[in-house]
Design an enzyme around this catalytic site. Sequence first.
Site, PDB file in Angstrom:
ATOM      1  N   SER A 138      -0.336  -2.166   3.292  1.00 30.84           N
ATOM      2  CA  SER A 138       0.237  -3.514   3.374  1.00 30.84           C
ATOM      3  C   SER A 138       0.319  -4.195   2.011  1.00 30.84           C
ATOM      4  O   SER A 138       0.974  -3.687   1.112  1.00 30.84           O
ATOM      5  CB  SER A 138      -0.571  -4.341   4.375  1.00 30.84           C
ATOM      6  OG  SER A 138       0.101  -5.537   4.669  1.00 30.84           O
ATOM      7  N   ASP A 195       5.888  -8.883   1.345  1.00 23.93           N
ATOM      8  CA  ASP A 195       4.697  -8.121   0.969  1.00 23.93           C
ATOM      9  C   ASP A 195       5.041  -6.624   0.935  1.00 23.93           C
ATOM     10  O   ASP A 195       6.179  -6.231   1.188  1.00 23.93           O
ATOM     11  CB  ASP A 195       3.505  -8.436   1.892  1.00 23.93           C
ATOM     12  CG  ASP A 195       3.484  -7.607   3.151  1.00 23.93           C
ATOM     13  OD1 ASP A 195       4.565  -7.216   3.630  1.00 23.93           O
ATOM     14  OD2 ASP A 195       2.386  -7.330   3.668  1.00 23.93           O
ATOM     15  N   ASP A 228       4.669  -3.964   2.694  1.00 28.22           N
ATOM     16  CA  ASP A 228       5.261  -3.195   3.795  1.00 28.22           C
ATOM     17  C   ASP A 228       6.225  -4.020   4.641  1.00 28.22           C
ATOM     18  O   ASP A 228       6.629  -3.598   5.721  1.00 28.22           O
ATOM     19  CB  ASP A 228       4.183  -2.526   4.653  1.00 28.22           C
ATOM     20  CG  ASP A 228       3.334  -3.512   5.431  1.00 28.22           C
ATOM     21  OD1 ASP A 228       3.175  -4.653   4.964  1.00 28.22           O
ATOM     22  OD2 ASP A 228       2.833  -3.141   6.509  1.00 28.22           O
ATOM     23  N   ASP A 238       6.188  -6.820   6.402  1.00 29.99           N
ATOM     24  CA  ASP A 238       5.976  -7.587   7.629  1.00 29.99           C
ATOM     25  C   ASP A 238       5.739  -9.071   7.336  1.00 29.99           C
ATOM     26  O   ASP A 238       6.173  -9.939   8.065  1.00 29.99           O
ATOM     27  CB  ASP A 238       4.853  -6.993   8.503  1.00 29.99           C
ATOM     28  CG  ASP A 238       3.564  -6.734   7.758  1.00 29.99           C
ATOM     29  OD1 ASP A 238       3.453  -7.113   6.575  1.00 29.99           O
ATOM     30  OD2 ASP A 238       2.655  -6.125   8.367  1.00 29.99           O
TER      31      ASP A 238
HETATM   32 MG    MG Z   1       1.914  -6.307   5.409  1.00 30.72          MG
END
Ligand code: MG
Length: 455
Positions: free
Chosen positions: A95, A237, A239, A241
């Site tokens: 993440s 961010d 990844d 999300d």
């Molecule tokens: Mg994330």
Amino acid sequence: MGRLFGTNGVRGVLNQEFTVELAQGLAASAGSLLGKEMAVGRDARTSSPMVRDAVVSGLLSVGCNVHDMGALPTPTLQYMVKHLGLDGGVMVTASHNPPQFNGVKVMAADGVEISRATEDRVEELYFKGGPQLAAWNLVGVVREVDVVETYIGAVIDQVDRKLISSRGLKVALDTGNGVSCLVAPRVASRLGAGVYTVNAELDGGFPGRGSEPTPENLGALRDLIEATGADLGIGFDGDGDRSIIMDEKGEAVWGDKSLSLIADWYLGRHPGETVVTSISTSKGLEDVVNRHGGRVHWVRVGSVDVSRAMVENGYLLGGEENGGIMYGPHHPVRDGAMVMALLLQILAERRRPLSELIAEQPIYSKAKDKVECPNELKLEVLGRLPGLVEGLEVDTMDGVKVTNRDGSWILIRPSGTEPVCRLYAEARDEEAVRGIIGEYKEKLSRLIEDLKQTV
Ligand code: MG
């Protein structure tokens, strides 16, 4: 909480806490519990191809077939698990953590992170030595699938493309050298917006501004907004999300406020609906939701808890104060590209600058602080705290949340990693919120001193 799974998935420093052996073992355990057809995806980290191979090996070894979706944002994989009717998925990502980290997020068949109960089952199986391996002729097969175009089409279907295209909106994107650069610019340009980007090349070292967008490191996005006259800026961010939004003046908008704005728009169309959020979110959201005859369903802090509450109860909007918003009509997980599309829709409908729309959201002041507290005293401290605030509303769903008669509140949670208790408070203005923080820091310090004497 389990020993391996944290707030969202399993993460650690690569080749130290998080190894290929761990990735392989966890994938084998998860695959044997979740089912035969499993998606695998990865973020842009330098180590992600290596970890992906370990995850694929683990899944194949227990007889799962792997649908390898390549590099893509986590929400793209999540949507595709459900859309393709797979049994689950494993996303290789840490993440927003720094580049030396990696990890996995595990999805169930509904395309949402597995529940806390399933995390426990995966860990239990892993620590018992893992599942039974498949016979040589029953090992699974890998199929590479290109899913990004399907996902982009699904996001676009959620908004009015014609209306957005007609407005000549401009959007500035800081994809942070992460996998969002594979999706977000394409969504915005397909919606007819002018697209300007910074940090838009995949680079696992995250050289641009790191993998976590914060108001402090979004200077390049601010400059881009100013240089291009963009109506909206978004920083994603690592990844894809979570996202942080900036208005046309380059002011960062906190997650609470963007959630309120989207809730205001959504409940305007669907009055009376329920919005799910964690107990650290601003009361401003509740004000907006109540105004539309709706209700807030509060859950523990953590995006998985928000998503799972949406799925279990059929609620269609959720979010967190840190910039994760779940739009259920598309898919009940945090999704930065979906948030971008919704904001373009709102700007196109309202025909006013984002800063004005944000200024209309309820205004509260928030503050955070911490108090040193030895790990062995944390439970005792939180257990005794309600006794010190008699007559006030106390919620112990996650730490201790005390709500004062004027609606101001404080949430005290033990840190999972440090010997401190964290304090989050909100009140009408700066002075009031500082007063509450001061009052509880003193209460807690006294309580901790007393307990130290008696131990
Ligand atoms: Mg994330």
